[in-house]
Design an enzyme around this catalytic site. Sequence first.
Site, PDB file in Angstrom:
ATOM      1  N   HIS A 253       0.822  -1.200   0.000  1.00  0.00           N
ATOM      2  CA  HIS A 253       0.000   0.000   0.000  1.00  0.00           C
ATOM      3  C   HIS A 253       0.863   1.260   0.000  1.00  0.00           C
ATOM      4  O   HIS A 253       0.414   2.323  -0.424  1.00  0.00           O
ATOM      5  CB  HIS A 253      -0.944  -0.005   1.208  1.00  0.00           C
ATOM      6  CG  HIS A 253      -2.386   0.013   0.813  1.00  0.00           C
ATOM      7  ND1 HIS A 253      -2.963  -0.988   0.056  1.00  0.00           N
ATOM      8  CD2 HIS A 253      -3.372   0.918   1.041  1.00  0.00           C
ATOM      9  CE1 HIS A 253      -4.234  -0.701  -0.144  1.00  0.00           C
ATOM     10  NE2 HIS A 253      -4.503   0.457   0.431  1.00  0.00           N
ATOM     11  N   TYR A 288      -5.345  12.214  -0.101  1.00  0.00           N
ATOM     12  CA  TYR A 288      -4.004  12.412  -0.647  1.00  0.00           C
ATOM     13  C   TYR A 288      -3.702  13.890  -0.872  1.00  0.00           C
ATOM     14  O   TYR A 288      -2.547  14.297  -0.856  1.00  0.00           O
ATOM     15  CB  TYR A 288      -3.854  11.644  -1.963  1.00  0.00           C
ATOM     16  CG  TYR A 288      -3.910  10.159  -1.785  1.00  0.00           C
ATOM     17  CD1 TYR A 288      -2.805   9.454  -1.310  1.00  0.00           C
ATOM     18  CD2 TYR A 288      -5.070   9.447  -2.060  1.00  0.00           C
ATOM     19  CE1 TYR A 288      -2.855   8.085  -1.123  1.00  0.00           C
ATOM     20  CE2 TYR A 288      -5.130   8.076  -1.879  1.00  0.00           C
ATOM     21  CZ  TYR A 288      -4.021   7.405  -1.418  1.00  0.00           C
ATOM     22  OH  TYR A 288      -4.076   6.053  -1.222  1.00  0.00           O
TER      23      TYR A 288
END
Length: 308
Positions: A253, A288
């Site tokens: 990840h 993000y």
Amino acid sequence: MPTDTAAEHVNRYLDHLTVERGAAANTVNSYRRDLARYEHYLTARGIDGLDAVTTDDVREFLVELRRGDPDAGLGPLADSSIARTLVAVRGFHKFATAEGIVAADVAHAVRPPRPARRLPKSLPVDDVLAILDSAGSDDQPRGLRDRALLELLYSCGARISEATSLDVDDIDTDARAVRLRGKGGKERVVPVGGPAVDALEAYLVRGRPALVRRAEPALFLNVRGGRLSRQSAWQVLVDAAHRAGLDTAVSPHTLRHSFATHLLDGGADVRVVQELLGHASVTTTQVYTLVTVNTMREVYATAHPRAR
């Protein structure tokens, strides 16, 4: 609220969970511990009965869970544990209301604390490149496989389960694209960069034929010729990061987070990144953007002459 009375109500509720709701033993035991702490809190506040409990009392209980009670030897709880405890307390009050023990459900309106948004960890571009360069040898089948796997993970932001479930037919090196099967069986076609395509072609020509033992559609194979497992693929990355000299924990990840962060840093639209990652909602992808904003703040604070 006398202790015996509280214990009696709690036991009735736990019996209800066990007999009528069919709750698992571990769940019931967890509720018993949480409600024992709640009972202790109410007793310490001098609350004599459930009908004397107010919404503010329940909210203050959450504050105490976060603060802890040193006198009682009870430490503070994390937000996730506080949320779990509140589920038990709300369930208890809902049961008490339904059973006619109290007239109103004072815990219904109380909400758990919002957990802090955990920013995904990403690596600097140089660290990612160091991992890819350390992926494997170009003259060994496993090395070719490992390099192709890691290049693909970073090139298209695939989940580890999406990469290991790929079949050979899912790769189109001419179109530089790969078909990924995401959560819920949803498929998406995403572009693949040149270095990843080169690594995949090298693996398909010189690596995979040496690993295959039977008719097997899987793209990435283990040494027995079967589909590479998620655990083995994870270990490929860990080993490459170790060889690259990285002292931070790295997971598949991490490459996915790095893929998204590097795209946004480069000016990509968040909705495009959403599609590439296979997120159902753009809200999931927007975490993000927090990473890139934090990066900008750090750069500004260190570089601008009037930042401080």
